[in-house]
Design an enzyme around this catalytic site. Structure first.
Site, mmCIF file in Angstrom:
data_model
loop_
_atom_site.group_PDB
_atom_site.id
_atom_site.type_symbol
_atom_site.label_atom_id
_atom_site.label_comp_id
_atom_site.label_asym_id
_atom_site.label_seq_id
_atom_site.Cartn_x
_atom_site.Cartn_y
_atom_site.Cartn_z
ATOM 1 N N GLN A 1 3.368 9.890 1.197
ATOM 2 C CA GLN A 1 4.579 9.167 0.790
ATOM 3 C C GLN A 1 5.061 9.525 -0.612
ATOM 4 O O GLN A 1 6.216 9.269 -0.949
ATOM 5 C CB GLN A 1 4.332 7.661 0.879
ATOM 6 C CG GLN A 1 4.134 7.177 2.306
ATOM 7 C CD GLN A 1 3.962 5.692 2.356
ATOM 8 O OE1 GLN A 1 2.885 5.181 2.084
ATOM 9 N NE2 GLN A 1 5.032 4.977 2.668
ATOM 10 N N HIS B 1 -2.307 0.935 8.747
ATOM 11 C CA HIS B 1 -1.008 1.525 8.370
ATOM 12 C C HIS B 1 -1.202 2.732 7.444
ATOM 13 O O HIS B 1 -0.600 3.784 7.660
ATOM 14 C CB HIS B 1 -0.150 0.442 7.707
ATOM 15 C CG HIS B 1 1.241 0.877 7.353
ATOM 16 N ND1 HIS B 1 2.367 0.408 7.994
ATOM 17 C CD2 HIS B 1 1.700 1.745 6.408
ATOM 18 C CE1 HIS B 1 3.452 0.981 7.472
ATOM 19 N NE2 HIS B 1 3.068 1.790 6.502
ATOM 20 N N GLU B 2 -2.047 2.577 6.431
ATOM 21 C CA GLU B 2 -2.209 3.656 5.441
ATOM 22 C C GLU B 2 -3.023 4.831 5.979
ATOM 23 O O GLU B 2 -2.693 5.984 5.695
ATOM 24 C CB GLU B 2 -2.835 3.124 4.145
ATOM 25 C CG GLU B 2 -2.071 1.982 3.464
ATOM 26 C CD GLU B 2 -0.584 2.240 3.240
ATOM 27 O OE1 GLU B 2 -0.175 3.415 3.117
ATOM 28 O OE2 GLU B 2 0.187 1.266 3.215
ATOM 29 N N GLY C 1 0.829 -1.196 0.000
ATOM 30 C CA GLY C 1 0.000 0.000 0.000
ATOM 31 C C GLY C 1 0.865 1.248 0.000
ATOM 32 O O GLY C 1 2.069 1.184 0.276
ATOM 33 N N HIS D 1 -0.748 6.930 7.980
ATOM 34 C CA HIS D 1 0.106 7.815 7.179
ATOM 35 C C HIS D 1 -0.583 9.153 6.927
ATOM 36 O O HIS D 1 0.037 10.211 7.010
ATOM 37 C CB HIS D 1 0.405 7.179 5.815
ATOM 38 C CG HIS D 1 1.661 6.350 5.788
ATOM 39 N ND1 HIS D 1 2.888 6.844 6.141
ATOM 40 C CD2 HIS D 1 1.879 5.058 5.430
ATOM 41 C CE1 HIS D 1 3.814 5.891 6.005
ATOM 42 N NE2 HIS D 1 3.230 4.796 5.585
ATOM 43 N N CYS E 1 7.879 -0.258 6.253
ATOM 44 C CA CYS E 1 7.270 0.887 5.573
ATOM 45 C C CYS E 1 8.207 1.386 4.483
ATOM 46 O O CYS E 1 9.418 1.485 4.705
ATOM 47 C CB CYS E 1 7.007 1.991 6.590
ATOM 48 S SG CYS E 1 6.279 3.459 5.849
ATOM 49 N N LEU E 2 7.648 1.715 3.335
ATOM 50 C CA LEU E 2 8.450 2.219 2.215
ATOM 51 C C LEU E 2 9.136 3.538 2.570
ATOM 52 O O LEU E 2 10.137 3.897 1.968
ATOM 53 C CB LEU E 2 7.568 2.424 0.975
ATOM 54 C CG LEU E 2 6.894 1.168 0.400
ATOM 55 C CD1 LEU E 2 5.955 1.556 -0.733
ATOM 56 C CD2 LEU E 2 7.923 0.161 -0.076
HETATM 57 NI NI NI Z 1 4.140 2.968 5.218
#
Ligand code: NI
Length: 170
Positions: free
Chosen positions: A51, A134-135, A46, A138, A91-92
Site C-alpha cells: 500500500q 486483511h493485512e 493497519g 494485502h 480499505c485505504l
Molecule cells: Ni486494506
C-alpha cells in the site's frame, strides 16, 4: 519519518505478492516508521507494504483500543484459520467504499518482530483477527473485494460535512 503516498486501485502493486524480508536493519526500521506515520495520518487500523509502494512482507496494526501501541509484523504467515463470520470493512487502497465480507472467526499468525525474533499471535472474534486477515491478504495481492459476501455487498461511504464547510463550498 514521513507520510508516504497510499497506492489505490487500479495500481498493479496491490495485486502483487510481496517478498520476504531478509535484512533486519535500519532501512526496515525506517520503512516501518513511515508506515506507522502513514497509517495514523490516513487514518487507518493497519497498513501493508504494497500500500505504500514497497513489495516487502511487512504490515503494521494499531487497534483503536491500543492507541500508542503499534503491532509490527515482518514476514507474517497465517498458520491456521477457522470458523466464519460476516464483517463490514473498508480499505485505504479503495477509499470511499465499504463492503460486507466473509472472514474467519479465529486466526493464528506467526511473524517476526523488527529484531527478527519470531512470535505467534492468536486472535478470535475481534478486530485484531479481522485486521490480521486483511493485512496478510494485502501481502499476497488480495483485497477485501475478493472476500465479498456477494458481488453487490458494497456501498459508497458518504462523509457528513459540517454545516460551515458545506456553506463554504457552495
Ligand atoms: Ni486494506
Amino acid at each position: 519519518m514521513a507520510i508516504l503516498p497510499i497506492r489505490t486501485l487500479p495500481d498493479p502493486i496491490l495485486r502483487q505478492k510481496a517478498k520476504r524480508v531478509k535484512g533486519f536493519d535500519k532501512s526496515l526500521r525506517h520503512l516501518v516508521e513511515d508506515m506507522i506515520d502513514t497509517m495514523r495520518a490516513a487514518p487507518g487500523v493497519g497498513i501493508a507494504g504494497n500500500q505504500v509502494g514497497v513489495l516487502l512482507r511487512v504490515c503494521v496494526i494499531e487497534l483503536p483500543e491500543e492507541k500508542g501501541h503499534v503491532r509490527v509484523f515482518v514476514n507474517p504467515e497465517v498458520l491456521s484459520r477457522s470458523g466464519q463470520r460476516e464483517l463490514e470493512e473498508g480499505c485505504l487502497s479503495y477509499p470511499g467504499y465499504r463492503g460486507k465480507t466473509l472472514r474467519s472467526e479465529r486466526v493464528t499468525v506467526r511473524a517476526m518482530g523488527l529484531d527478527g525474533k519470531p512470535f505467534t499471535v492468536k486472535a478470535e472474534g475481534d478486530l485484531l483477527a479481522h485486521a490480521l486477515e486483511h493485512e496478510t491478504d494485502h501481502l499476497n495481492g488480495i483485497l477485501y473485494l475478493d472476500r465479498m459476501l456477494s458481488k453487490d455487498a458494497i456501498w459508497p461511504v458518504i462523509e457528513a460535512k459540517p454545516v460551515e464547510a458545506q456553506a463554504a463550498s457552495e
